[in-house]
Design an enzyme around this catalytic site. Structure first.
Site, short mmCIF file in Angstrom:
data_model
loop_
_atom_site.label_atom_id
_atom_site.label_comp_id
_atom_site.label_asym_id
_atom_site.label_seq_id
_atom_site.Cartn_x
_atom_site.Cartn_y
_atom_site.Cartn_z
N HIS A 356 0.84 -1.20 0.00
CA HIS A 356 0.00 0.00 0.00
C HIS A 356 0.87 1.25 0.00
O HIS A 356 0.88 2.03 0.96
CB HIS A 356 -0.94 -0.01 1.20
CG HIS A 356 -2.01 -1.06 1.11
ND1 HIS A 356 -1.93 -2.27 1.76
CD2 HIS A 356 -3.19 -1.08 0.44
CE1 HIS A 356 -3.01 -3.00 1.50
NE2 HIS A 356 -3.80 -2.29 0.70
N HIS A 360 1.20 1.52 -5.69
CA HIS A 360 -0.17 0.99 -5.73
C HIS A 360 -1.16 2.11 -6.06
O HIS A 360 -2.09 1.90 -6.85
CB HIS A 360 -0.52 0.34 -4.40
CG HIS A 360 -1.97 0.00 -4.25
ND1 HIS A 360 -2.60 -0.97 -5.01
CD2 HIS A 360 -2.94 0.51 -3.43
CE1 HIS A 360 -3.88 -1.05 -4.67
NE2 HIS A 360 -4.10 -0.16 -3.71
N HIS A 421 -6.65 7.36 -2.39
CA HIS A 421 -7.48 6.35 -1.72
C HIS A 421 -6.76 5.55 -0.64
O HIS A 421 -7.43 4.96 0.22
CB HIS A 421 -8.08 5.40 -2.77
CG HIS A 421 -7.20 4.25 -3.13
ND1 HIS A 421 -6.13 4.37 -4.00
CD2 HIS A 421 -7.20 2.95 -2.74
CE1 HIS A 421 -5.54 3.21 -4.14
NE2 HIS A 421 -6.16 2.33 -3.39
N ASP A 422 -5.44 5.48 -0.63
CA ASP A 422 -4.71 4.74 0.42
C ASP A 422 -3.68 5.64 1.10
O ASP A 422 -2.68 5.14 1.65
CB ASP A 422 -4.02 3.50 -0.16
CG ASP A 422 -4.93 2.28 -0.16
OD1 ASP A 422 -5.86 2.24 0.67
OD2 ASP A 422 -4.73 1.37 -0.99
N ASP A 531 -8.79 -1.08 -7.91
CA ASP A 531 -8.13 -1.32 -6.62
C ASP A 531 -7.74 -2.78 -6.44
O ASP A 531 -6.75 -3.08 -5.76
CB ASP A 531 -9.06 -0.87 -5.49
CG ASP A 531 -8.38 -0.87 -4.14
OD1 ASP A 531 -7.16 -0.61 -4.09
OD2 ASP A 531 -9.06 -1.12 -3.13
#
Length: 678
Positions: A356, A360, A421-422, A531
């Site tokens: 992550h 990614h 998003h991460d 994802d």
């Protein structure tokens, strides 16, 4: 006591009881209030004065001291039966007596009451004749609504309500409603990538696709916030003269070349050299000619090759390239300095952990771009009615891309959410943070802990003045942009996985790209597919991502061992079960989503292929993992050595160059190699 004289007009005359209070005398207000009729010779008077007098008389009669010592039998009085059959007794005000009304009189009274009823109140649910709604009535209702929608001067909230009513009136079969049943999934699936349980079952009750605000209108109906309807909201539609207008045989690679040539000829460039607040330098001319970025239209994008060249700026470089291709800099007047300030600060906020990380994030961003830019074969992407705020695509286009159906604001929100998003991911799962009572789990009440954290912290970063690249959005666009970004990020929580799939399959035949919530649902599918896209990549890329996620899981397992906690399945370094992990992940998580999107035509299909390369790669990779499981369960060492021309180490097959990031060809060992060569 003998009964009194016969009833007149269906109302019993008062009856005297010795020693009781004086009988109740019906007044003008009494008749008006209870029977909705006027005594002979009287005209209706609904003035506030009479209403007040009526309430005063009622209160006086109810609290009269003369009735305090009267028995229940005396207060009840006598009952006079009407000679008619089937009469219905009506209570008399104050409880002092009872009268009766005939059925016919009651029907007339009911209809009279309905005529006097306020029209703004909810519709009455009673029906005296038991009439049913017929198909012709529904068709007529839909026709009336269609005629109303032809009026271009309708307010936005009224038009949205009418479209919602039209969808509710539709009665069509749902061909994919039982799609998840075909996978043989249990009612609860353990998420192999998070250790949490995912419920597989009926979706939640249907929720209206309109967001209502407070009740402010005079009719008592809630108001609907108007959707921003500006020219730039639909400006991604290209005219025939546009250099980026594609025909049915053009690929996104051709479009990238045309956009690049057009940009150079017109001189519409952002500043040539941009230096961020922390000193990072970007040369936009170099970015426009980067050979790695020229491959963004390819599913097997060489993400690891690019990360080796630009380990600290891979996310910001890729985001710039995609924003340029979508012309978002021009449409929203994005400041290049603030843009690079934000996305470089964003990628610096990703931890140096195996999976992550910023690589990614860049991979998910690329997946969103690929899935939205390529033409797809879905039938519901074409506008259905003439009152769409979007301009219809060129009539000669055989297929349309999802990008062409989303507004540019929605596109920018999708790409931004993919990059965010991460953000600040600690390399631990939600279940782990909840179990150890991490401060983030406490803050977000154990619900979508990491997803809420990513969204909140990255938005704080965006709100810094030096990073606020969306400063030129008006308040309505800003509110919509934030809403979309948060929805997209929260959709990546795998606990919502099957709920989103079920919602999509249930609405499949009703989806209309003119409806905001349907476009939002499509965007959620895109970011979710991006994802978890690893099993849909060629095996060389898929194996590299598998090694990375396993290493991150092992680090969590080591942490659990140090804390004296039970080790989560698949996270024990001493009991590696890589093949079983991937088999479970593909079968229970990736395949249902990819199959649903493929069945409805939302996955791109390359020319010369019958199905999407994502499905081909996924099935190929899944077969390889299942073959490895069979070998681990019963195969001999020699069989493992000769299988697929690879070597075996500790019982795990390793293909040459498959799991190393130095592999020059990310498409290595892909089933598409032979197909494309033919």
């Amino acid at each position: 006591m003998s009964p009194g004289p016969p009833a007149v007009g269906g109302v019993s005359p008062p009856v005297m009881v010795p020693g009781s209070a004086p009988p109740f005398q019906p007044t003008h207000q009494y008749f008006q209030h209870h029977y909705h009729q006027t005594p002979p010779g009287k005209l209706r008077d609904r003035s506030p004065r009479l209403s007040a007098e009526m309430r005063k008389n009622r209160d006086t009669a109810t609290s009269s001291p003369a009735s305090s010592g009267v028995s229940i039998q005396q207060r009840r009085g006598s009952t006079t039966q009407n000679s008619g059959v089937g009469s219905i007794g009506l209570p008399v005000l104050g409880g002092r007596g009872r009268g009766v009304m005939s059925d016919g009189h009651m029907q007339r009274t009911f209809h009279e009451a309905m005529r006097q009823r306020r029209t703004s109140l909810p519709a009455n649910s009673l029906s005296l004749n038991g009439a049913k709604v017929t198909g012709s009535s529904l068709s007529e209702a839909k026709g009336l609504i269609a005629d109303m929608l032809m009026n271009k001067e309708l307010p936005g909230n009224v038009a949205s309500c009418l479209r919602a009513v039209t969808m509710l009136l539709e009665q069509r079969p749902l061909p994919l409603n039982g799609l998840l049943n075909d996978f043989g999934l249990p009612s609860v699936v353990e998420n192999p990538y998070g250790g949490e349980s995912m419920v597989v079952g009926a979706s939640k009750p249907r929720i209206s696709n309109i967001t209502f605000s407070t009740v402010t209108s005079a009719t008592g109906l809630p108001t609907v916030p108007a959707e921003p309807n500006k020219a730039r909201s639909s400006s991604y539609w290209k005219t025939e003269a546009s250099p980026s207008n594609n025909n049915e045989h053009e690929t996104p690679v051709d479009l990238l070349r045309k956009i690049s040539v057009s940009r150079k000829e017109s001189g519409t460039h952002v500043d040539t050299v941009v230096t961020t607040i922390d000193g990072q330098r970007y040369d936009t001319r170099e970015l426009d000619t980067d050979p790695d970025l020229a491959e963004t239209a390819v599913w097997s994008f060489p993400i690891f090759q690019m990360s080796r060249k630009h380990p600290q700026t891979i996310l910001s470089r890729l985001t710039y390239n995609i924003f340029q291709q979508a012309e978002l800099f021009r449409i929203f007047k994005v400041s290049p300095i603030k843009f690079f300030n934000f996305f470089h600060a964003l990628e610096k906020g990703y931890w140096e952990i195996p999976y992550h990380n910023r690589i990614h994030a860049a991979d998910v961003l690329h997946g969103c771009y690929y899935l939205s830019a390529h033409p797809v074969r879905s039938t519901f992407l074409t506008p259905k009615t003439p009152d769409s705020v979007l301009t219809p695509p060129h009539p000669h286009h055989q297929h349309s891309s999802i990008m062409s159906q989303l507004s540019t604001l929605e596109l920018m929100a999708l790409f931004t959410a993919a990059a965010m998003h991460d953000y600040d991911h600690p390399g631990r799962t939600n279940a782990f943070l909840v179990q150890v009572e991490d401060k983030k789990a406490i803050l977000y009440n154990d619900r979508s802990v990491l997803e809420n954290h990513h969204a909140a912290e990255s938005w704080k970063l965006l709100n810094k003045p030096e990073n606020h690249f969306i400063e030129n959005l008006d308040p309505a666009e800003m509110k919509r942009f934030r809403y979309l970004v948060l929805e997209y990020i929260l959709a990546t929580d795998l606990k919502q996985h099957f709920e989103i799939i079920m919602t999509f399959t249930e609405r499949l035949t009703e989806i209309d790209v003119q409806v905001e919530t349907d476009r939002l649902l499509i965007g959620k599918l895109l970011i979710k597919m991006a994802d978890i896209n690893s099993p849909t990549k060629p095996y060389g890329l898929h194996r590299q991502w598998t090694d990375r996620i396993c290493e991150e899981f092992y680090e969590q397992g080591d942490d659990e061992r140090r804390r004296g906690l039970p080790i989560t399945p698949y996270m024990d370094r001493g009991d590696a079960q890589v093949a079983k992990l991937q088999d479970s992940f593909i079968a229970h998580v990736v395949s249902p989503l990819a199959t649903a999107m493929n069945e409805c035509g939302l996955l791109p299909i390359l020319p010369g292929l019958d199905t999407s390369e994502l499905i081909i790669n996924m099935e190929h990779n899944h077969r390889k993992w299942k073959e490895q499981i069979e070998l681990e369960n019963g195969g001999s060492y020699e069989a493992q050595i000769t299988c697929n021309g690879g070597t075996a180490v500790n019982g795990v097959i390793e293909e040459e160059s498959a799991s190393t990031s130095d592999s020059p060809d990310p498409r290595r060992d892909s089933p598409l190699d032979s197909d494309l060569s033919q």
